[in-house]
Motif scaffolding. Structure first.
Motif, PDB file in Angstrom:
ATOM      1  N   LEU A  39       4.439   9.965  -9.502  1.00 44.40           N
ATOM      2  CA  LEU A  39       3.909  10.112 -10.867  1.00 44.40           C
ATOM      3  C   LEU A  39       3.124  11.420 -11.030  1.00 44.40           C
ATOM      4  O   LEU A  39       2.997  11.939 -12.141  1.00 44.40           O
ATOM      5  N   PHE A  40       2.577  11.942  -9.918  1.00 41.84           N
ATOM      6  CA  PHE A  40       1.848  13.223  -9.988  1.00 41.84           C
ATOM      7  C   PHE A  40       2.717  14.334 -10.569  1.00 41.84           C
ATOM      8  O   PHE A  40       2.227  15.285 -11.168  1.00 41.84           O
ATOM      9  N   MET A  45       3.102   1.680  -3.094  1.00 41.50           N
ATOM     10  CA  MET A  45       2.334   2.011  -4.295  1.00 41.50           C
ATOM     11  C   MET A  45       1.889   3.471  -4.272  1.00 41.50           C
ATOM     12  O   MET A  45       1.881   4.150  -5.297  1.00 41.50           O
ATOM     13  N   LEU A  46       1.534   3.952  -3.086  1.00 42.15           N
ATOM     14  CA  LEU A  46       1.116   5.356  -3.014  1.00 42.15           C
ATOM     15  C   LEU A  46       2.301   6.283  -3.255  1.00 42.15           C
ATOM     16  O   LEU A  46       2.139   7.342  -3.868  1.00 42.15           O
ATOM     17  N   LEU A  47       3.494   5.867  -2.813  1.00 45.51           N
ATOM     18  CA  LEU A  47       4.662   6.699  -3.086  1.00 45.51           C
ATOM     19  C   LEU A  47       4.945   6.736  -4.595  1.00 45.51           C
ATOM     20  O   LEU A  47       5.299   7.784  -5.140  1.00 45.51           O
ATOM     21  N   VAL A  48       4.787   5.587  -5.258  1.00 41.93           N
ATOM     22  CA  VAL A  48       4.922   5.582  -6.724  1.00 41.93           C
ATOM     23  C   VAL A  48       3.913   6.564  -7.326  1.00 41.93           C
ATOM     24  O   VAL A  48       4.242   7.412  -8.158  1.00 41.93           O
ATOM     25  N   LEU A  49       2.674   6.463  -6.842  1.00 36.69           N
ATOM     26  CA  LEU A  49       1.612   7.324  -7.362  1.00 36.69           C
ATOM     27  C   LEU A  49       1.941   8.802  -7.151  1.00 36.69           C
ATOM     28  O   LEU A  49       1.842   9.614  -8.084  1.00 36.69           O
ATOM     29  N   PHE A  50       2.351   9.152  -5.933  1.00 41.84           N
ATOM     30  CA  PHE A  50       2.660  10.555  -5.651  1.00 41.84           C
ATOM     31  C   PHE A  50       3.792  11.048  -6.556  1.00 41.84           C
ATOM     32  O   PHE A  50       3.766  12.181  -7.032  1.00 41.84           O
ATOM     33  N   TYR A  95       0.805  -1.224   0.000  1.00 39.85           N
ATOM     34  CA  TYR A  95       0.000   0.000   0.000  1.00 39.85           C
ATOM     35  C   TYR A  95       0.843   1.282   0.000  1.00 39.85           C
ATOM     36  O   TYR A  95       0.734   2.117  -0.898  1.00 39.85           O
ATOM     37  N   VAL A  96       1.714   1.410   1.008  1.00 37.67           N
ATOM     38  CA  VAL A  96       2.479   2.656   1.136  1.00 37.67           C
ATOM     39  C   VAL A  96       3.423   2.837  -0.045  1.00 37.67           C
ATOM     40  O   VAL A  96       3.521   3.934  -0.614  1.00 37.67           O
TER      41      VAL A  96
END
Lengths: 518, 378
Positions: B97-98, B90-95, B87-88
């Motif tokens: 990518l922002f 994947m969210l760091l990857v997502l952030f 979870y964490v």
């Protein structure tokens, strides 16, 4: 294992916020790409430079918005897996291919061509560039098609069935999923709403230019394209509104009854509650003003069919839940190795209601031992909160009709060539810019909040769908998302306002207002 | 009609194709982002760097989106466990990518050094963090993830984010970053001339050795320290997908797996040979040949990972039978066929117009281009 209520609530809140945030940018992309296609077509047909400048200037604003749309769209794809793991397992067989199709047919098309749209002006012939612009517009609209097929399936899950070997839903007919009536009306309703958003954006900003008597020729042409396209689109939104989808499936019927605060089933044709104060506890609507016949006409397209009320629908839900308990019990037997024909037959008889059985998981892990009180609780759960739906729906409708008035006036005064002498109209258009967003956001709220307690209507309850996470993890993601999204929104608005103030002078062609030209 | 077993293998291959498509195309975008602040000293130089990928990066990113979509569609439990368990991360990857769509589009829209510098570092983060995090993820895939399934096939992940940052996984993170930066420098060198071209080629002498040595160490470490899972009993390869219907041991050797299928050695050989050729040709002046070599090299490395794990997709380190294999974690037969035909029709179309989009925008990007088109370009 029962997942904590706070994790379920936080997951819902996070998905709701990020989806609504994403949808600040989507409708403008849907509408602007079409408007850019129209403007550039006029340029290619007439050869008039001003239409090329229009395409490039409105394209700049579109670009700022598009970047935000891409940024926030990735969040949603990630979130199905990160926060809704059981959902992903349970319905990935149907939802996944639709999302992957969106990738193949839409994302690639729009993302590959958007670079050519911005940077290809001098490298492509006029017709080639125009083709790129139109393909970009089709790409964004294909994107809406696939994701709305997926969403439509969540509202009305056709073309699929539960497989007890794999413990999930599996697709049985692609045609049924594709031609799902709920999805089809949703698609038309949503893309048309996007066209309205694009039109209102161009109309409002052009009006601001006209009010300040800047770049009048440029603004007048933009104004007329936006008013014509906008009027056609807003009429489609209203006339082809997705009301007709509300008769398909139990959950959609409950949603309709909640929107209308229709507690009792009235003899056909039902009246439409124009306004009133719904009271969930007492199950009645205070000070209701009703228009006779209208609801029956809208919902059933007939005058002799009943529109079921909430109380009756709740009773129906309870009988589905009882049948779902049986299905769950038989499934349990099969899982324990009893695959006798009697068990299989009993399961098949009740399997359509398995999802209703799962509603009880919130109250008892075993399901089959549910008490009458737990049945009644689960029955209550099938009715979403009425007041929020009742009000947001009415806000959406009022916004829609206000926009109809604005576009009609705008087009009329365009046709009589009097628009720029009507400051009231121009001011009204500027102040109407937020309306399409208000309508779109409230519309999505109605669609999604109204589907509760389900993620997949009648198939998978929301409380079962979430990932097994800690609330600490949820607070981490929520904190990060809110921080990034707030900062990015401020930056986005700053850039939008900067480029709106600059107007077409930002193209540095030497032909516009701030460069010393009218 | 293709039978269930065959279509599962085909989809295992297709998933590899999409993963390679992602790593080869978005890989150089990530790498160029990670190198941006170092290879570009002035604003104009940085704009030259950005505009080598400006018109095409967005299409490249779709490979990542498609990879997510393909996992969701074709291996739903894998998608569910990977994204929720990590979870964490994947969210760091997502952030990170922002920072990319906004960085590219917003950076040059305001003529202010502080603004532009801030976005350059945001683009750096957006380029450097995903390869590191995805490398760490691969490092953990090889060791297995601590998750188990309950009888409803719900995923329970029992590890923490910090446990992902173990020494082996961190090494994989370094290899990931070095590999993408290497690939990016090669593309950048190919698309530029003058000082940026020279800097891009020079940095290969740092990145090439780091990548090759790191990769070699990671492979030897895997062979020496970790066990490979092996299925000890299962339903047949065309059975409905349910991971719990099998038993698994975790103590097999990776070398024995390759020894049983000697042709698999082709993948690591192609991987290393490709990267070596890319380094040796690229350092003298990057060109199409160097880029082709590094693309082939990257594909070889990814295939090595896929072959080594086959038929496993994800290993559970705490409950081996919860591991996913291509035989028990796939979508339904109906779905695999549907997705197959969609892919067969659309993959060639996508490749065709992508090729065209590159062709239209092809050419060296120079400082003169930037100054001439200052208000249009990134």
């Amino acid at each position: 294992m029962i997942t904590g209520e706070d994790v379920v609530d936080l997951s819902r809140l996070q998905f709701g916020l990020t989806a609504l945030y994403h949808f600040l940018f989507v409708p403008l992309t849907l509408g602007m790409t079409f408007l850019l296609g129209i403007m550039e077509s006029v340029y290619v047909m007439t050869g008039k430079q001003v239409y090329k400048d229009m395409t490039r200037y409105w394209g700049k604003l579109f670009g700022i918005n598009f970047a935000m749309g891409v940024t926030t769209g990735i969040t949603l794809e990630f979130q199905f897996g990160t926060n809704w793991a059981y959902y992903s397992h349970y319905v990935g067989d149907i939802f996944g291919p639709l999302l992957a199709s969106e990738g193949w047919m839409a994302f690639f098309l729009e993302s590959t061509l958007v670079g050519l749209f911005f940077f290809g002006w001098d490298r492509l012939s006029k017709v080639q560039h125009l083709t790129v612009t139109w393909l970009l517009a089709f790409g964004t609209n294909f994107s809406a098609l696939w994701i709305l097929l997926a969403n439509g399936w969540m509202q009305y899950p056709v073309g699929s069935e539960f497989n007890f070997d794999t413990l999930r839903m599996e697709m049985t007919s692609f045609a049924d999923v594709f031609f799902n009536p709920v999805a089809q009306v949703k698609f038309v309703h949503t893309v048309a709403a996007g066209y309205v958003t694009g039109s209102m954006f161009v109309l409002g900003i052009s009006s601001w230019f006209l009010l300040h008597q800047r770049d009048v020729g440029f603004a007048r042409r933009s104004f007329s394209i936006a008013s014509a396209f906008g009027l056609a689109s807003v009429l489609s939104v209203i006339v082809l509104g997705d009301e007709s989808g509300y008769t398909s499936g139990e959950v959609q019927k409950i949603k309709l009854a909640a929107i209308e605060a229709e507690w009792e089933t009235h003899p056909a044709p039902a009246g439409f509650t124009l306004i009133g104060f719904p009271d969930q506890e007492r199950q009645e609507t205070a000070f209701a003003i009703k228009l006779p016949w209208v609801l029956g006409l809208i919902a059933t397209r007939s005058i002799d069919e009943d529109v079921k009320g909430i109380k009756d629908l709740r009773q129906e839900s309870i009988s589905h839940i009882k049948s779902g308990m049986v299905a769950y019990g038989e499934l349990q037997k099969m899982r324990e190795g009893d695959k006798s024909p009697a068990v299989k037959t009993a399961f098949d008889q009740h399997k359509a209601d398995l999802g209703y059985g799962l509603l009880l998981k919130k109250y008892t892990e075993k399901v089959t031992d549910a008490s009458e009180a737990q049945l009644a609780q689960a029955g209550d759960d099938t009715i979403p909160k009425v007041a929020p739906l009742f009000w947001t729906f009415r806000i959406m409708v009022v916004s829609g009709f206000t926009m109809l008035f604005v576009f009609a006036m705008a087009l009329y005064h365009c046709a009589t060539r009097t628009a720029d002498q009507k400051p009231w109209l121009l001011k009204l258009a500027v102040w109407s810019i937020p309306l399409p967003w208000i309508a779109a956001e409230t519309g999505w709220f109605v669609a999604e909040y109204g589907r509760q307690p389900w993620t997949i209507a009648g198939v998978l309850p929301t409380h079962m769908s979430v990932s097994h996470l800690s609330s600490g993890q949820l607070w981490f993601s929520m904190g990060g998302l809110v921080t990034f999204y707030t900062v990015l929104l401020i930056i986005e608005l700053y850039l939008m306002l900067k480029y709106i103030r600059l107007g077409p002078s930002s193209l540095h062609t030497g032909r516009y207002f701030l460069e010393g030209k009218a | 009609m293709i039978d269930y077993e065959t279509i599962r293998v085909i989809w295992w291959l297709f998933t590899g194709v999409v993963a390679i498509g992602f790593t080869v195309t978005e890989g150089f975008d990530f790498g160029i982002g990670a190198l941006l602040p170092f290879l570009g000293k002035s604003d104009v130089e940085r704009r030259v760097i950005l505009n080598t990928i400006g018109p095409n990066w967005e299409g490249n990113q779709v490979w990542l989106i498609l990879l997510g979509g393909a996992l969701f569609a074709v291996w739903p439990p894998l998608y569910a466990t990977l994204f929720s368990g990590l979870y964490v991360a994947m969210l760091l990857v997502l952030f990170s990518l922002f920072m990319r769509p906004t960085g590219f589009d917003f950076r040059s829209k305001v003529d202010d050094p502080t603004w532009r510098n801030a976005w350059d570092w945001a683009l750096f983060a957006g380029g450097a963090l995903p390869p590191i995090l995805l490398g760490v993820l691969v490092g953990n895939l090889v060791q297995g993830l601590p998750y188990r399934l309950d009888q409803d096939l719900r995923t329970f992940y029992e590890g923490s984010f910090w446990a992902l940052l173990n020494p082996f996984a961190l090494l994989c993170g370094v290899v990931g970053l070095a590999g993408m930066a290497f690939h990016g420098a090669i593309y950048l060198g190919w698309r530029t001339e003058g000082v940026i071209h020279r800097r891009a080629c020079a940095v290969l002498d740092l990145l090439g050795p780091v990548f090759l040595v790191g990769l070699t160490v990671a492979i030897l470490w895997t062979i020496a320290a970790f066990g490979r899972p092996e299925i000890t009993s299962m339903a047949d390869t065309a059975a409905p997908s349910n991971p719990l219907n099998k038993t698994v041991t975790l103590n097999n050797s990776w070398l024995a797996h390759f020894a049983a299928h000697p042709w698999m050695w082709a993948a690591p050989v192609v991987g290393v040979a490709g990267m070596l050729t890319a380094w040796l040709t690229g350092r003298k002046g990057s060109s199409g040949l160097a880029f082709l070599s590094s693309s082939i090299g990257i594909s070889g490395v990814l295939l090595t990972l896929g072959f080594a794990l086959f038929p496993f997709l994800l290993i559970s380190s705490i409950d081996p039978r919860s591991s996913y294999t291509i035989w028990d974690a796939s979508a339904s037969h109906f779905n695999l066929l549907l997705s197959f035909w969609i892919t067969v029709v659309f993959l060639p179309i996508v490749l065709l117009y992508t090729r065209w989009a590159y062709k239209v925008m092809w050419g060296k990007v120079t400082e003169r281009d930037i100054l001439q088109d200052s208000h249009t370009l990134y």
